[in-house]
Design an enzyme around this catalytic site. Structure first.
Site: not given
Length: 218
Positions: A44, A17, A41
């Site tokens: 994500h 990812s 992050r």
């Protein structure tokens, strides 16, 4: 027919990812180094690349956050969802303590007596924990507004504010107030977007960075 692999372990899913995000946001990226790790992050967690244009860091945000976590600070959240989203394994290794007071009976009584939101009353209740700590807002603009008021009155001085309330009433405005003040480090998302999951993932990534630094010091 869509071919989906089902034998990928969780760590490989996360790595893949991140690799996809890196490939879809080529250099020069809007953020660098540790700030990019936090930004990545957030993407994500949300699959929302627009966050990269809304994310805003105080210049000292990452260093202040890592320093606070390495000191074993208290992390106060505005919701139980945000508290539960902060992973206990990382916190235990750092001797940090996530707290949420929204369901505290005294907080409920104070909110009723003062005719204010529980989120705002919870900020007042959390005052003994705030100096040197991290305050995480993922839902309630009233919590962020009250926190900024207490800071302006010199009643507390957290090391970092993760200010990401979500919604349509005062969410964007409360974050603009956060950005306007310069004394306390912050990480925020401009506009209406935010949420407990995003706020918690910022703390988790900061904890990863703190643990990397701790390992390098040993």
């Amino acid at each position: 027919m869509i071919n989906i692999g089902t034998d990928i372990n969780p760590e490989d899913i996360e790595k893949k990812s991140f690799a996809i995000i890196d490939s879809e946001v080529p250099e020069p990226r809007p953020f660098k180094n540790d700030e990019w790790r936090i930004a990545r992050r957030l993407v994500h967690t949300s699959a929302d690349f627009e966050l990269l244009s809304l994310l805003c860091f105080h210049p000292d945000a990452v260093s202040k956050g890592i320093e606070a976590l390495l000191s074993g600070c208290t992390i106060v959240t505005d919701t139980e969802m945000a508290r539960m989203g902060i992973t206990s394994g990382r916190m235990n290794r750092l001797s940090c303590h996530p707290e949420c007071f929204i369901n505290n009976e005294q907080v409920k009584e104070n909110a009723l007596a003062k005719k204010i939101t529980r989120a705002s009353a919870a900020v007042d209740y959390s005052l003994p924990y705030l100096d040197g700590g991290i305050y995480v807002v993922g839902n309630a603009p009233t919590a962020l507004i009250r926190l900024l008021q207490l800071i302006s009155e010199n009643k507390c001085r957290p090391s970092l504010i993760v200010g990401m309330p979500v919604g349509f009433v005062n969410a964007a405005e409360s974050k603009e107030l956060l950005i306007l003040q310069k004394d306390i480090a912050y990480i925020t998302i401009k506009g209406r977007k935010g949420g407990s999951a995003l706020a918690a993932c910022v703390v988790n990534q900061l904890a990863e960075l703190a643990l990397m630094k701790k390992d390098n010091m040993n």
